[in-house]
Design an enzyme around this catalytic site. Structure first.
Site, PDB file in Angstrom:
ATOM      1  N   CYS A  12      -3.849  -0.823  -2.091  1.00 21.00           N
ATOM      2  CA  CYS A  12      -4.131   0.601  -2.296  1.00 21.00           C
ATOM      3  C   CYS A  12      -5.088   0.784  -3.489  1.00 21.00           C
ATOM      4  O   CYS A  12      -4.821   0.286  -4.584  1.00 21.00           O
ATOM      5  CB  CYS A  12      -2.803   1.304  -2.578  1.00 21.00           C
ATOM      6  SG  CYS A  12      -2.958   3.055  -2.890  1.00 21.00           S
ATOM      7  N   TYR A  36      -0.402   8.743  -2.136  1.00 23.42           N
ATOM      8  CA  TYR A  36      -0.346   8.558  -3.587  1.00 23.42           C
ATOM      9  C   TYR A  36      -1.541   9.238  -4.276  1.00 23.42           C
ATOM     10  O   TYR A  36      -1.491   9.569  -5.441  1.00 23.42           O
ATOM     11  CB  TYR A  36      -0.419   7.068  -3.943  1.00 23.42           C
ATOM     12  CG  TYR A  36       0.833   6.256  -3.735  1.00 23.42           C
ATOM     13  CD1 TYR A  36       1.937   6.760  -3.052  1.00 23.42           C
ATOM     14  CD2 TYR A  36       0.902   4.953  -4.232  1.00 23.42           C
ATOM     15  CE1 TYR A  36       3.075   5.979  -2.869  1.00 23.42           C
ATOM     16  CE2 TYR A  36       2.033   4.174  -4.067  1.00 23.42           C
ATOM     17  CZ  TYR A  36       3.120   4.682  -3.385  1.00 23.42           C
ATOM     18  OH  TYR A  36       4.243   3.910  -3.209  1.00 23.42           O
ATOM     19  N   THR A  69      -5.699   3.569  -5.066  1.00 24.79           N
ATOM     20  CA  THR A  69      -5.092   4.442  -6.077  1.00 24.79           C
ATOM     21  C   THR A  69      -4.176   3.632  -6.996  1.00 24.79           C
ATOM     22  O   THR A  69      -4.219   3.762  -8.217  1.00 24.79           O
ATOM     23  CB  THR A  69      -4.303   5.580  -5.380  1.00 24.79           C
ATOM     24  OG1 THR A  69      -5.196   6.281  -4.511  1.00 24.79           O
ATOM     25  CG2 THR A  69      -3.714   6.535  -6.381  1.00 24.79           C
ATOM     26  N   ASP A 122       0.867  -1.182   0.000  1.00 25.61           N
ATOM     27  CA  ASP A 122       0.000   0.000   0.000  1.00 25.61           C
ATOM     28  C   ASP A 122       0.903   1.231   0.000  1.00 25.61           C
ATOM     29  O   ASP A 122       2.097   1.139   0.291  1.00 25.61           O
ATOM     30  CB  ASP A 122      -0.882  -0.012   1.262  1.00 25.61           C
ATOM     31  CG  ASP A 122      -1.764   1.231   1.346  1.00 25.61           C
ATOM     32  OD1 ASP A 122      -2.395   1.576   0.338  1.00 25.61           O
ATOM     33  OD2 ASP A 122      -1.799   1.879   2.407  1.00 25.61           O
ATOM     34  N   SER A 123       0.301   2.373  -0.279  1.00 27.16           N
ATOM     35  CA  SER A 123       1.062   3.619  -0.238  1.00 27.16           C
ATOM     36  C   SER A 123       1.544   3.933   1.192  1.00 27.16           C
ATOM     37  O   SER A 123       2.478   4.689   1.382  1.00 27.16           O
ATOM     38  CB  SER A 123       0.184   4.763  -0.734  1.00 27.16           C
ATOM     39  OG  SER A 123      -1.014   4.816   0.021  1.00 27.16           O
ATOM     40  N   CYS A 178     -11.258   3.633  -1.002  1.00 24.02           N
ATOM     41  CA  CYS A 178      -9.975   4.103  -0.455  1.00 24.02           C
ATOM     42  C   CYS A 178      -9.732   3.343   0.844  1.00 24.02           C
ATOM     43  O   CYS A 178     -10.667   3.106   1.616  1.00 24.02           O
ATOM     44  CB  CYS A 178     -10.043   5.607  -0.184  1.00 24.02           C
ATOM     45  SG  CYS A 178      -8.585   6.257   0.656  1.00 24.02           S
ATOM     46  N   THR A 179      -8.468   2.986   1.076  1.00 19.83           N
ATOM     47  CA  THR A 179      -8.116   2.212   2.274  1.00 19.83           C
ATOM     48  C   THR A 179      -8.598   2.858   3.572  1.00 19.83           C
ATOM     49  O   THR A 179      -8.894   2.169   4.538  1.00 19.83           O
ATOM     50  CB  THR A 179      -6.578   2.092   2.375  1.00 19.83           C
ATOM     51  OG1 THR A 179      -5.999   3.375   2.110  1.00 19.83           O
ATOM     52  CG2 THR A 179      -6.035   1.068   1.417  1.00 19.83           C
ATOM     53  N   HIS A 180      -8.632   4.201   3.581  1.00 18.09           N
ATOM     54  CA  HIS A 180      -8.914   4.908   4.835  1.00 18.09           C
ATOM     55  C   HIS A 180     -10.404   5.067   5.142  1.00 18.09           C
ATOM     56  O   HIS A 180     -10.786   5.308   6.283  1.00 18.09           O
ATOM     57  CB  HIS A 180      -8.291   6.299   4.798  1.00 18.09           C
ATOM     58  CG  HIS A 180      -6.791   6.303   4.835  1.00 18.09           C
ATOM     59  ND1 HIS A 180      -6.027   5.591   3.939  1.00 18.09           N
ATOM     60  CD2 HIS A 180      -5.919   6.931   5.661  1.00 18.09           C
ATOM     61  CE1 HIS A 180      -4.739   5.791   4.214  1.00 18.09           C
ATOM     62  NE2 HIS A 180      -4.653   6.600   5.259  1.00 18.09           N
ATOM     63  N   GLU A 239      -6.105   9.390   9.482  1.00 22.52           N
ATOM     64  CA  GLU A 239      -4.764   9.202  10.063  1.00 22.52           C
ATOM     65  C   GLU A 239      -4.600   9.972  11.363  1.00 22.52           C
ATOM     66  O   GLU A 239      -3.804   9.605  12.218  1.00 22.52           O
ATOM     67  CB  GLU A 239      -3.692   9.610   9.047  1.00 22.52           C
ATOM     68  CG  GLU A 239      -3.705   8.683   7.849  1.00 22.52           C
ATOM     69  CD  GLU A 239      -2.351   8.471   7.203  1.00 22.52           C
ATOM     70  OE1 GLU A 239      -1.405   9.161   7.568  1.00 22.52           O
ATOM     71  OE2 GLU A 239      -2.274   7.598   6.317  1.00 22.52           O
TER      72      GLU A 239
END
Ligand code: DGL
Length: 273
Positions: A79, A48, A81, A16-17, A192-194, A158
């Site tokens: 990721c 990214y 992206t 992942d980024s 998106c991962t987040h 984050e």
């Protein structure tokens, strides 16, 4: 002489980024507790999602090359992206199977939408690439698709600001998603991962009946199916070992990792790629 069990014993490589991809790691580990997993987070170059496709591609190849040197049997792009802009090149370049997060997420959306109106949210690069849109249309051309990039969701997650009780989270979510409500979508892809960390806030804006697609869960299912189909599952004594490679170890990374994984990381190594 190497036999198939030696091959099956090889690790699953995930990259992942940064550490957002731990949402994907967590689901894979939950489903496949026997498997050894190596995870690479490009923490030195994250995010990214705001970069050009060429730059994301260049970083992705460096990440994948590194993981291939770790003797892996399967490469998972955690990721969104990277999945959106680089999966074809990576599939072409390597001989081992490559699983991305866009395909499984898109498939799930197609399967669960009833009114054929689907929303997709992701980073700017993911939305601009049209990867989710193309994949969904390929599977079901008459689905109506509505998109929105939500770049501020990444730093919010984050920072650990994820609660729907948080005024800032509510404000940002409303700003991005209010418009989506007018389109009468019944399914929203968290591309998106987040974004799974912000599920509650997203639901609060979109209404409790909205169906959210979490790519991490779908991808873990796809990994299990593929390893099964290719007879690549490891059935020996449980390895249950995970190794984490990071390109930078910022001061706060332990806390950030805990947000995504629910626990701290062990076996962490700093690398330069
Ligand atoms: N991992 C990225 C994604 O899923 C989000 C963070 C970034 O922009 O690098 O798109």
């Amino acid at each position: 002489m190497a036999d198939s069990s030696d091959h099956n014993k090889k690790a699953i490589g995930i990259f992942d980024s940064g550490i957002g991809g731990l949402t994907v790691f967590k689901e894979i580990r939950r489903k496949l507790s026997n498997e050894k997993i190596v995870y690479l987070g490009d923490t030195a170059r994250v995010p990214y999602g705001i970069r050009s496709a060429q730059t994301v591609l260049r970083y992705s190849i460096a990440n994948a090359d590194f993981l291939l040197q770790q003797n892996i049997k399967l490469l998972v792009i955690a990721c969104n992206t990277v999945s959106a802009v680089a999966v074809d090149v990576l599939r072409e370049k390597y001989t081992i199977p490559v699983i991305d997060v866009v395909g499984p997420g898109a498939r799930r959306a197609v399967n669960i939408t009833k009114n054929k109106k689907v929303g997709i949210i992701g980073t700017e690069a993911t939305i601009k690439s049209s990867a989710y849109q193309n994949e969904i249309r390929r599977m079901c051309p008459d689905i109506e698709i509505f998109t929105q990039s939500c770049p501020l969701f990444v730093p919010l997650a984050e920072e650990g600001w994820c609660s729907s009780d948080d005024e800032v989270v509510r404000l940002v979510s409303r700003r991005y998603l209010e418009r989506m409500k007018d389109f009468d979508i019944d399914t929203l892809v968290l591309g998106c991962t987040h974004y799974p960390l912000l599920k509650d806030a997203i639901k609060m804006i979109m209404g409790k009946n909205i169906k959210l697609v979490d790519s991490a869960e779908e991808t873990a299912l796809e990994v299990t199916t593929l390893l099964n189909r290719k007879s690549l599952l490891y059935s020996g004594e449980a390895e249950n070992k995970s190794f984490f490679f990071l390109t930078d170890i910022p001061d706060r990374f332990i806390e950030t990792a805990r947000l995504f994984l629910g626990e701290g990381l062990e076996n962490v190594k700093l690398i330069d790629i």
